[in-house]
Design an enzyme around this catalytic site. Sequence first.
Site, mmCIF file in Angstrom:
data_model
loop_
_atom_site.group_PDB
_atom_site.id
_atom_site.type_symbol
_atom_site.label_atom_id
_atom_site.label_comp_id
_atom_site.label_asym_id
_atom_site.label_seq_id
_atom_site.Cartn_x
_atom_site.Cartn_y
_atom_site.Cartn_z
ATOM 1 N N HIS A 20 26.771 -5.867 -27.369
ATOM 2 C CA HIS A 20 28.200 -6.036 -27.626
ATOM 3 C C HIS A 20 28.696 -4.971 -28.602
ATOM 4 O O HIS A 20 29.771 -4.408 -28.424
ATOM 5 C CB HIS A 20 28.471 -7.435 -28.190
ATOM 6 C CG HIS A 20 28.237 -8.530 -27.211
ATOM 7 N ND1 HIS A 20 29.248 -9.271 -26.652
ATOM 8 C CD2 HIS A 20 27.088 -9.007 -26.669
ATOM 9 C CE1 HIS A 20 28.738 -10.166 -25.808
ATOM 10 N NE2 HIS A 20 27.430 -10.023 -25.808
ATOM 11 N N ASP A 109 35.881 -9.575 -29.452
ATOM 12 C CA ASP A 109 34.864 -9.728 -28.416
ATOM 13 C C ASP A 109 35.140 -11.009 -27.630
ATOM 14 O O ASP A 109 35.505 -12.038 -28.199
ATOM 15 C CB ASP A 109 33.497 -9.817 -29.110
ATOM 16 C CG ASP A 109 32.321 -9.687 -28.164
ATOM 17 O OD1 ASP A 109 32.309 -10.377 -27.123
ATOM 18 O OD2 ASP A 109 31.403 -8.920 -28.479
ATOM 19 N N THR A 131 32.553 -7.269 -22.741
ATOM 20 C CA THR A 131 31.535 -6.221 -22.678
ATOM 21 C C THR A 131 30.684 -6.289 -21.418
ATOM 22 O O THR A 131 29.964 -5.345 -21.111
ATOM 23 C CB THR A 131 30.599 -6.317 -23.901
ATOM 24 O OG1 THR A 131 29.964 -7.606 -23.915
ATOM 25 C CG2 THR A 131 31.386 -6.136 -25.195
#
Length: 224
Positions: A20, A109, A131
């Site tokens: 990530h 994220d 991601t």
Amino acid sequence: MSSSQKPPHVLVISYPAQGHVNPMLEFCKRLVAKGIKTTFATTLSFSKSVTVDKNNLIDFETYSDGFDNNAPGQIVAPDVFFPKLREVGPKSVSDLVQRLNRLDALIYDGFLPWGLDVAKRFGLIGVAFFTQTCAVNSIYYHVNRKLLTIPLSSSVVSVPALPQLKNYETPSFVHKFGLFPAVCDLVFSQFTNIDQADWVFFNSFYKLEEELLDQILTSFNQTR
């Protein structure tokens, strides 16, 4: 932007895992290249066990996952780590936002959907960054929205814009549902509030996933 104007400032927060951190750091470099002031943050505990090639044009910060005093590389069981991160992370990132002051956007994220709540609390643009491939994200999205029922009841899985898949060709958290409950909750909950994000970014190559990306874009536009 005139010389008298300050560049926009964005905070990018990553889930604490190399798969990530790497793509989000690469994205940060592209933001900086466009003249955007960029601050990147991952957890303090994770930062102890990795060496990041610190581009001096990117500012680096950390936030807490509740395990700040752990030794470098110390592993915490998923069913302990994920709830603690969800509990402690929002407050720690909120403190970081206040300390940085005058941010314009928070890019979070996909594994940290609470990042959008933090962004909205401070009146920032909230941007989700995924991601993983769009194929994987699409399957997780369909599970989250109960468009794909698990445990799988058929040997063949059909998801729009993807070829028919054998059930064992789906991500392990789907075809082996129930073996990793804490991780399943993490990956499926990524899309809980995705409809409220201002922007959604995918780490993908358009020509490799063209049909799927077009289908995802159409679906998002229909929900807004």
